[in-house]
Design an enzyme around this catalytic site. Structure first.
Site, PDB file in Angstrom:
ATOM      1  N   HIS A 149       5.260  -5.830  10.620  1.00 11.73           N
ATOM      2  CA  HIS A 149       5.850  -7.122  10.941  1.00 11.73           C
ATOM      3  C   HIS A 149       7.266  -7.283  10.379  1.00 11.73           C
ATOM      4  CE1 HIS A 149       4.188  -8.502   6.963  1.00 11.73           C
ATOM      5  NE2 HIS A 149       5.278  -9.233   6.977  1.00 11.73           N
ATOM      6  N   ASP A 179      -0.756  -3.240  10.301  1.00 12.43           N
ATOM      7  CA  ASP A 179       0.531  -3.794   9.869  1.00 12.43           C
ATOM      8  C   ASP A 179       1.311  -2.808   9.008  1.00 12.43           C
ATOM      9  OD1 ASP A 179       2.512  -5.710   9.826  1.00 12.43           O
ATOM     10  OD2 ASP A 179       1.773  -6.640   7.987  1.00 12.43           O
ATOM     11  N   GLY A 251      10.018 -11.536   1.762  1.00 10.86           N
ATOM     12  CA  GLY A 251      10.898 -10.431   1.403  1.00 10.86           C
ATOM     13  C   GLY A 251      10.172  -9.333   0.654  1.00 10.86           C
ATOM     14  N   SER A 253       7.362  -8.248   1.674  1.00 12.48           N
ATOM     15  CA  SER A 253       6.593  -7.523   2.677  1.00 12.48           C
ATOM     16  C   SER A 253       6.966  -6.053   2.711  1.00 12.48           C
ATOM     17  CB  SER A 253       6.842  -8.110   4.071  1.00 12.48           C
ATOM     18  OG  SER A 253       5.955  -9.138   4.353  1.00 12.48           O
TER      19      SER A 253
END
Length: 509
Positions: A149, A179, A251, A253
């Site tokens: 993502h 993901d 951020g 992630s």
């Protein structure tokens, strides 16, 4: 120091003050000690400080392997005045900064994110063409891991190193189901990289350290403990998240979470946040999941997963009772796809899958993870509970399709048949047009059937794995269940071309 009780009051007061000063000074190591002539300072008291855990050594070793990821999006810059905020935020004060704060968090689950879950690397709308996330090197030749993502909508990618150096990167592959994504940096020399840990040894309560790029600040370190294992947050079919309480924000992630040995135990992917910021509930993709996916992506940019070709549902305690199972573990097959490998191997609706290659199946989610971990074409032994006993079939797994196939059936109209009442179950039924099953025409709102979601229009196709074509078939199945000492019967219900099983009590029968 002795003070005579009959001393002059003023003298006595001075002597008491002096004695108190000597006592205090002595206690902290600067007391004057009489030696007969001049006072001498006593040696200062030194107390050994208790050892406090420090993460500095771990952080120093792993920080060079953690990077910031800048993503230039494919979409054009758009104006955004906050007028598109979801209804949940519609009554916010007319403050541009406050409204921008709420826009900058991407929800998943409900479209407006009101369930409190946040993917925190990208946004629903992106008023700027650049997004930011985190990542980490897993090889010395420049392969690095981040979240899908973070990079999914990107056209170009820049990696910002620990020392501020910027390098271009190319997208190797993504896996939306978990993901995860892999980038490749081309550069001179070798890159500092980190290894994945064996997260099966990770325990609730263990210390962990998260490193990432929250709010674009660059290398930031937070620490916490493992709060829980095996979390299912509704993100996808392979949910098995590690929950941590280290501070994680937008951020972060794609950033790693380390154990105290400097190994990656998880990858930051989501937070629970009613407010949008960290509240101490973050979720990591386990290293065991990431390791296999990343290896596949590095190999050819895609992930190939095994496919059983069956639709499944949980085994409730009532379903277990109706089938004679000792526990409510396993995955109940609600239907087997026509061209799927499961049906070819003999798996049918009503079977309960309890093991795969000797590994226990506790739930449908676990079955999906077990099958998905195999390569297509792999033969596996699937253990089933069927007709009150256990048996094993061998299945040659297929390749998981990119989208689910929908089955359809043509029905020939016929004259409406006579309706029958199943009073003990609170149902009124009639034979289906094709003669296969019973169509529910009415449901008593105070019945167990209504409580379990049976509706008019549903088709009862079997009871306790026996096909039913009339109300007599249902009555016989109920009588057999009572005779066997069971407290419920298992009905197979078809609705909108999909199957599910419902357990209904037969105590009244």
């Amino acid at each position: 120091m002795n003070i005579a009780p009959n001393s002059n009051p003023r003298t006595r007061k001075r002597l008491l003050a002096a004695a108190a000063s000597v006592a205090i000074a002595g206690a902290i190591g600067f007391g004057a000690v009489a030696t007969g002539t001049a006072p001498v300072l006593a040696e200062a008291v030194r107390v050994e400080a208790p050892q406090v855990p420090s993460f500095a050594d771990v952080v120093e070793r792993v920080s060079p392997a953690v990077v910031s990821v800048r993503v230039k999006a494919k979409i054009e810059t758009t104006a955004d005045d906050g007028s598109d905020l979801p209804d949940a935020f519609g009554n916010l004060p007319d403050d541009p900064q406050l409204r921008r704060f709420f826009r900058e968090f991407r929800g998943f689950g409900d479209q407006d994110g009101r369930d409190g879950m946040r993917r925190f690397g990208r946004r629903d709308r992106q008023p700027r063409p650049v997004a930011q996330g985190s990542g980490f090197f897993i090889s010395e030749d420049g392969y690095l891991v981040t979240n899908n993502h973070v990079v999914g909508d990107g056209s170009s990618f820049t990696v910002v190193m620990h020392d501020g150096k910027e390098l271009d990167a190319k997208l190797v592959g993504t896996d939306p189901r978990t993901d995860l994504a892999v980038l490749k940096v081309e550069g001179d020399g070798k890159f500092t990289y980190v290894d994945f840990a064996d997260d099966s040894k990770l325990r609730v309560g263990d210390w962990v350290v998260a490193v990432g790029n929250p709010f674009g600040l660059g290398g930031t370190v937070t620490a916490g403990i493992v709060s829980a294992r095996g979390r299912d947050i509704g993100a996808g079919p392979y949910d098995d998240f590690i929950q941590i309480d280290a501070s994680v924000n937008r951020g972060n992630s794609g950033g790693p979470t380390f154990n105290l040995n400097g190994q990656v135990v998880g990858i930051n992917t989501a937070i629970f946040s009613p407010s949008g910021g960290s509240v101490g509930i973050a979720f990591d993709i386990p290293a065991s999941t990431a390791k296999q996916v990343v290896q596949d992506l590095m190999k050819d940019g895609t992930v190939q997963r095994g496919w059983l070709g069956v639709e499944i549902q949980p085994v409730t305690s009532e379903i277990a009772e109706s089938l004679g199972l000792k526990s409510d573990k396993g995955a109940l097959v609600s239907s087997a796809q026509e061209d799927g490998p499961g049906k070819k191997a003999g798996i049918t609706a009503g079977d309960v899958i309890t093991q795969v290659d000797g590994k226990d199946v506790a739930s449908p989610k676990e079955l999906a993870r077990l099958i998905g971990a195999y390569q297509p074409g792999k033969p596996v032994d699937v253990t089933l509970w069927r007709d009150g006993r256990s048996e094993t079939v061998k299945v040659d797994l297929g390749t998981l399709p990119s989208s689910d196939k929908q089955a359809s059936a043509d029905q020939q109209p016929s004259a409406p048949p006579k309706a029958d009442t199943l009073a003990d179950l609170g149902l009124t039924v009639t034979r289906s047009d094709d003669g296969k099953g019973l169509v529910v025409t009415d449901v008593d709102p105070d019945s167990d059937a209504a409580d379990r979601g049976i509706q008019p229009g549903d088709v009862i196709t079997s009871v306790n794995s026996t096909e039913v074509n009339g109300s007599d078939d249902v009555a016989k199945a109920m009588a057999d269940a009572v005779k066997s000492g069971r407290k419920a019967v298992l009905m197979q219900i078809t609705r909108d071309d999909s199957n599910r099983f419902v357990a209904l009590p037969v105590a009244k029968g």
